[in-house]
Write an enzyme that holds these catalytic residues in place. Structure first.
Site, short mmCIF file in Angstrom:
data_model
loop_
_atom_site.label_atom_id
_atom_site.label_comp_id
_atom_site.label_asym_id
_atom_site.label_seq_id
_atom_site.Cartn_x
_atom_site.Cartn_y
_atom_site.Cartn_z
CG ASP A 104 0.43 5.78 -1.60
OD1 ASP A 104 0.18 4.88 -2.39
OD2 ASP A 104 1.59 6.20 -1.39
CG HIS B 34 -4.22 1.92 -6.70
ND1 HIS B 34 -5.33 1.18 -6.38
CD2 HIS B 34 -3.23 1.43 -5.94
CE1 HIS B 34 -5.01 0.28 -5.47
NE2 HIS B 34 -3.74 0.41 -5.17
CG HIS C 159 -0.80 2.09 1.75
ND1 HIS C 159 -2.16 1.89 1.62
CD2 HIS C 159 -0.37 2.45 0.52
CE1 HIS C 159 -2.52 2.11 0.38
NE2 HIS C 159 -1.45 2.45 -0.32
#
Length: 694
Positions: A20, A129, A247
């Protein structure tokens, strides 16, 4: 580091692990625009400094599905600078690379390409994403793969069955099986695991001698009934799972006592939301694997912008103020100023001796003003810190609790302490509320035709997307399908009909057919809206006030757009040009301004309960429909214009279904792995051996 380097022999894999990175996040922001690029540079420098064998990325390298030219250019430049060179790659690949790298026309690892000079190969799966899109199923990682900078793996082309084939690596006597699975919608992957449609292939020879490493990019924490992947779904022969998408940095490996493997969650390297999980200190991991033993060293990131978050409950400061205190709002603002100043002072102390850390930190103060307190002007408050924080526009976040009646049956005996609940429950969705309602409801009010998932999806479309035909279309579609099923079965008696309906409904639960039915009903609802030419079903026909060149008395369907067609509602444009001054006087009615008096049709302002009753009021397909004209009186107009309701076109019928396949059960062997805490400076390959499996 000298002792560790002495142990990095020809049998030890050194792998840098990161997930990430979200390259390009807020790249247009004047303060935070370069944060993600600086952190990627630090990660690549760390890999080169530690002379790693490879870099493993756990998804979401890019923040956008279509990265900007600046983002791609910066990424390619840094990877070419740090990952190309004359340093030899000391491990071999034993597996079939045409299967491992099946998304490129160059199906081999980049360091074996005779036209490239790779010193640090990068292996990456895609995230949610930067996931593949379009007819070709390409993503931004495929651009880096075609250019020879990244080895993109873990891409599954099938939506019916997933077979995860590992990349088999060998360095000296150490054998490493690298598994990867790119991001897949959690609900779909959850269902595939339940239906035994996910298989992890294993080497045929010496299965007990391979260290099995698995990279995955899914929800780890539960966000809904099926909107996550439980760790228990994964095979128990895995030794270490690198979990992306979450995250919060929980990089220290944790042991799953049921499956007996370890899970590491590196977290993101840039804060993409002002939530508590992002406030954890950011790290990457240096994984060493020798034989069946592993050691994970935590490496803190120095270029990450500091983030501090704090909660304040105003009701807890009764000694300072109450809602009835004079100038209480000013005192609340002073308290918040003091709290933000404390966080800035803490940030300044932590930044001493770290020149790579950005100067301005991120600060978030969540203020609970329940109990009668009032909010203050956050924009004016933020101006006091505009030169000291990186997020001056959203320092303060006001929230409050609201009353919710839950399980109140006797109005005389109410436990009022149970009525106060948080205003927003994190992760709770419309589908969850529907499911909870029917789980707690009595048997006589249970659904007999629809499934809870279908009803929840229809209500979500109604609430979130204002799709007012969603519930009606779902009921109609399921009714028609159930009727056809009963006719094909030849059921006649009432008792047999009820039993057959229940059986037919249960057979579709948690299957592809159920999702297809929901999707078809939602497509019908959208088709009706598009065929009417309405972007918003709540538009009132009285918004149209122009005269037509033909005296037909019927006007086209109204729209709210700013186009120049006949539905603009401005007398001087569109179809009103031919009437001269008579049309130009009716300007105020175009957007509901002025002295216009309108009677909105009841069908255009339906609530969610009326949507359930609308099925009996629908016009028959193929039949002629007519509606009574409604008079709309415009005081500024020269004449009264009758406006007719637009009739709904017949729905389009289409069907789609996916074949269902069975799954093969997979034999799993008992595995063990030794793990050593990364905080110790001793031999990283010491550690307790894993116990026998249950």
């Amino acid at each position: 580091m000298s002792s560790e380097n002495s142990l990095d022999d020809e049998d030890t894999f050194k792998i840098l692990i990161s997930t990430d990175i979200h390259l390009g996040y807020l790249e247009k922001d004047a303060i935070r625009g370069s944060d993600s690029f600086n952190t990627l540079k630090e990660i690549l420098e760390c890999a080169k400094e530690n002379q790693v064998d490879l870099i493993l990325l756990g998804g979401d390298l890019f923040h956008e599905n279509k990265p900007s030219r600046r983002c791609l250019h910066t990424c390619i430049t840094m990877m070419r600078k740090y990952c190309m060179g004359d340093s030899p790659v000391t491990f071999n690949i034993l597996s079939d690379q045409t299967i491992n790298f099946n998304t490129t026309q160059f199906p081999w690892v980049n360091y074996q390409d005779e036209n490239l000079n790779i010193s640090i190969p990068v292996f990456s799966i895609h995230g949610n994403h930067d996931d593949p899109t379009g007819a070709e199923g390409l993503c931004a990682l495929d651009l880096l793969s075609a250019s020879g900078l990244v080895n993109h793996f873990g891409h599954s082309h099938s939506v019916e069955r997933i077979e995860i084939s590992p990349i088999l690596l060998q360095k000296g006597s150490t054998k490493l099986a690298l598994y990867g699975l790119g991001s897949i919608p959690d609900e779909r992957l959850y269902r595939m695991f339940v239906n035994k449609q996910v298989t992890m292939l294993r080497p045929k020879e010496d299965q007990d001698n391979w260290f099995n490493l698995f990279a995955i990019h899914q929800n780890r924490s539960k966000h809904g009934p099926t909107n996550y992947i439980p760790e228990q779904f994964l095979d128990d022969f895995i030794d270490l799972v690198v979990w992306g998408h979450e995250h919060e940095c929980l990089i220290t490996p944790t042991r799953n006592e049921q499956q007996l493997f370890y899970v590491t969650q590196p977290g993101s390297s840039v804060a993409t939301s002002l939530s508590p999980g992002e406030a954890t200190k950011k790290h990457i991991g240096l994984l060493r694997v020798k034989g069946r033993k592993m050691n994970l060293q935590k490496i803190p990131l120095k270029t990450v912008r500091q983030f501090f978050i704090q909660d304040v409950v105003l009701a807890d400061y009764e000694d300072l103020f109450t809602p009835d205190t004079p100038q209480v709002t000013k005192k609340v603002e002073n308290l918040c100023f003091a709290k933000v100043s404390e966080m800035l002072e803490e940030a300044e102390r932590e930044r001493l001796g770290c020149p790579l850390t950005p100067e301005k930190p991120l600060v978030r103060l969540r203020v609970d003003y329940s109990g009668g307190f009032e909010t203050f002007n956050t924009s004016r408050f933020s101006q006091k810190f505009v030169d000291r924080v990186a997020n001056p526009k959203d320092i303060i976040h006001f929230l409050r609790k609201r009353e919710q009646k839950e399980g109140v049956k006797d109005e005389l005996n109410v436990d009022y302490s149970k009525l106060v609940k948080p205003a927003a429950v994190e992760g709770l969705r419309v589908e969850d509320l529907v499911k909870q309602y029917f789980e707690a409801a009595e048997q006589k009010v249970q659904l007999s035709l629809l499934t809870e998932q279908g009803m929840g999806k229809a209500i979500q479309e109604f609430v979130d997307k204002d799709e007012k035909d969603a519930i009606e279309e779902l009921i109609t579609y399921q009714l028609e399908k159930t009727q056809r099923h009963l006719q094909s079965r030849g059921v006649t008696t009432e008792q047999d009909i009820d039993a057959e309906i229940q059986k037919f409904r249960d057979s579709k639960k948690n299957t592809t057919e159920e999702e297809d039915d929901i999707k078809e009903a939602m497509n019908r609802a959208r088709a009706h809206r598009m065929e009417r030419g309405d972007l918003d079903l709540s538009v009132e026909p009285a918004d149209v006030t122009m005269d037509s060149d033909e005296d037909s008395g019927v006007l086209p369907a109204p729209t709210r757009g700013r186009g120049r067609g006949g539905g603009r509602g401005r007398g001087s444009r569109g179809g009103a040009r031919g009437r001269g001054s008579a049309a130009s006087e009716a300007k105020p009615a175009g957007r509901g301004r002025g002295r216009s008096q309108r009677s909105a049709p009841a069908s255009q302002t339906r609530n969610i309960f009326q949507a359930f009753q609308a099925t009996s009021q629908r016009p028959q397909i193929g039949g002629s429909t007519s509606s009574a004209a409604e008079e709309v009186i415009i005081e500024d107009s020269d004449e009264d214009i009758p406006v007719m309701k637009a009739t709904r076109p017949p729905p389009r019928s289409s069907s789609s279904s996916f074949p269902k396949y069975g799954s093969q059960s997979q034999s799993q062997t008992s595995r063990g792995v030794a793990f050593d805490d990364s905080d110790e400076e001793d031999d990283p390959f010491k550690g307790h051996s894993r116990g026998s499996r249950r």
